[in-house]
Scaffold this active site. Structure first.
Site, PDB file in Angstrom:
ATOM      1  N   ASN A 318       1.017  -1.209  -0.109  1.00 59.04           N
ATOM      2  CA  ASN A 318      -0.130   0.122  -0.035  1.00 59.04           C
ATOM      3  C   ASN A 318       0.892   1.285  -0.006  1.00 59.04           C
ATOM      4  O   ASN A 318       0.769   2.135   0.974  1.00 59.04           O
ATOM      5  CB  ASN A 318      -0.902  -0.102   1.173  1.00 59.04           C
ATOM      6  CG  ASN A 318      -2.277   0.559   0.966  1.00 59.04           C
ATOM      7  OD1 ASN A 318      -2.325   1.426  -0.150  1.00 59.04           O
ATOM      8  ND2 ASN A 318      -3.200   0.841   1.834  1.00 59.04           N
ATOM      9  N   HIS A 349      -8.453   3.328   8.502  1.00 55.84           N
ATOM     10  CA  HIS A 349      -8.951   2.158   8.061  1.00 55.84           C
ATOM     11  C   HIS A 349     -10.491   2.196   8.543  1.00 55.84           C
ATOM     12  O   HIS A 349     -11.113   1.366   8.092  1.00 55.84           O
ATOM     13  CB  HIS A 349      -8.141   0.987   8.342  1.00 55.84           C
ATOM     14  CG  HIS A 349      -6.990   0.631   7.441  1.00 55.84           C
ATOM     15  ND1 HIS A 349      -5.718   1.297   7.670  1.00 55.84           N
ATOM     16  CD2 HIS A 349      -6.653   0.027   6.287  1.00 55.84           C
ATOM     17  CE1 HIS A 349      -4.956   0.908   6.594  1.00 55.84           C
ATOM     18  NE2 HIS A 349      -5.570   0.125   5.846  1.00 55.84           N
TER      19      HIS A 349
END
Length: 422
Positions: A318, A349
């Site tokens: 990521n 998140h």
């Protein structure tokens, strides 16, 4: 999920068309901005229906902040509003989806837009509100010197190449791409006359796109086979825990963690291919003279699978989110930058407990790995056999540490996480 894949495949075709028929030599910047924005809005509505209203509300709220807030506070207000709205949406998902699969709900695009909003706000603050000597070299390069127009702002946040699955990119890079300066700027970094060229070459992304599509195909096959056959939930099955030896449990943990990766490889590599197909993502020329199209790449699979340190692993996983965390948090945190960065990552998140188990554990793993490397590694560099042995041991330890750290991220809830830790 079908809508997600359909949108991304249609976006891939639209990206090729966009590069060929609406390239900078065929259309003005305003036309390119408008097309990218309108198609992005259409994809969002098609994929997420009424939930897409959250994307547009957040975008317009922060456009107001960007134009009305004072420059010294613009990055703070934008950050609080964007992260606050995202967190409220994450809370609402608890009641909508409970602990169900969340890969294709509206929060994914909202998370990407939050990254872009805060990135732009920080870079605008750097460009207008700070002196050049206060900035790092990277902050200086990416600083934005003027507030964008509404069309530029909407295009940057809602363009069809990145609205579904990202990645986040820098505002100046995106504007240079739309205006046709993106590739040219990177090519000027090389002395082409020394290489025997009379003029600048014209790099084509077709090869890079085809290569990335092959990776997505392999990832899809692995997802449909491995992921279904090796569920993470089996590692907390009572019979498995009671009857399986400890080393076998560790081995199976590695297998199920590997099986959880292909869906990320698929989504991120396809998103990268979409941007490349539109002509965006050129990052220059490597030492062998090969054109590179990895400016927006979100992962380096080889470096992930061969990582011999926790730092190396997270730097290649990521990638664009790690860059965002560094630019808006780590580089600006007044104290405890590592801890604050991991906490922000968890909050970004969502609010599922598993995320906090993962990222708080990540703080400890990072600090421990850093201490071991600084104090021990130099003892193993005196000979090749010692270095190989060190790399093998640190690879095993790194991979198992990652498995231990990310398992709660997949399981989400407290009860299975505590059972797993026990």
């Amino acid at each position: 999920q079908i809508n997600f894949v359909a949108c991304q495949l249609f976006a891939l075709l639209a990206a090729f068309w966009f590069r060929i028929y609406l390239g900078p030599s065929h259309a003005s910047s305003a036309v390119r901005h408008a097309f990218a924005t309108l198609f992005g809005i259409y994809f969002a509505v098609f994929c997420f229906g009424w939930y897409s209203i959250h994307l547009f509300v957040l975008v317009m709220m922060n456009y107001g902040i960007m134009n009305m807030a004072s420059i010294p506070n613009i990055h703070r207000y934008s950050f609080v509003v964007a992260m606050g709205y995202l967190t409220l949406c994450h809370i609402s998902r608890i009641y909508i989806f409970h602990y169900g699969i969340l890969t294709t709900d509206f929060s994914g695009p909202l998370m990407i837009i939050t990254q872009k909003i805060t990135t732009l706000a920080c870079q605008l603050h750097d460009g207008i509100g700070r002196q050049a000597e206060e900035l790092t070299a990277e902050q200086n390069r990416l600083a934005v010197k003027r507030r964008p127009s509404l069309l530029e702002y909407l295009s940057y946040l809602l363009n069809f190449m990145s609205i579904i699955a990202g990645p986040c990119s820098n505002y100046k890079d995106y504007i240079a791409f739309i205006e046709g300066r993106h590739v040219h700027m990177k090519l000027l970094e090389v002395n082409w006359k020394q290489k025997g060229y009379d003029r600048l070459p014209d790099p084509s992304p077709t090869g890079a796109v085809m290569y990335k599509l092959c990776i997505t195909l392999v990832s899809l096959i692995l997802f449909l086979t491995l992921t279904k056959n090796f569920p993470m939930a089996y590692i907390i099955d009572n019979e498995f825990l009671d009857k399986t030896p400890f080393l076998s449990r560790l081995g199976y943990l590695y297998v199920v963690t590997q099986a959880a990766k292909p869906k990320y490889y698929f989504a991120w590599t396809l998103a990268d291919a979409v941007n490349n197909a539109a002509g965006y993502g050129f990052s220059g020329v490597d030492e062998r003279g090969t054109f590179r199209w990895d400016l927006l790449s979100n992962l380096n699979i080889w470096n992930i699978e061969t990582a011999t340190s926790f730092k190396m692993y997270i730097e290649n996983w990521n990638i664009q989110t790690a860059a965002w965390l560094k630019r808006v948090c780590y580089d600006r945190a007044p104290w405890y930058p590592t801890a604050l960065t991991f906490i922000l990552s968890a909050l970004w998140h969502g609010i599922y407990p598993g995320y906090y188990f993962t990222f708080l554990t990540g703080i400890l793993i990072t600090l421990a790995a850093r201490a071991i490397r600084n104090n021990c590694r130099h003892y193993f560099l005196s000979s090749v056999p010692l270095k190989i042995a060190y790399d093998v041991v640190t690879w095993v330890v790194t991979q198992l540490a990652v498995c231990y750290t990310v398992a709660p991220f997949v399981m989400l809830a407290v009860e299975p996480t505590i059972k797993f830790y026990k």
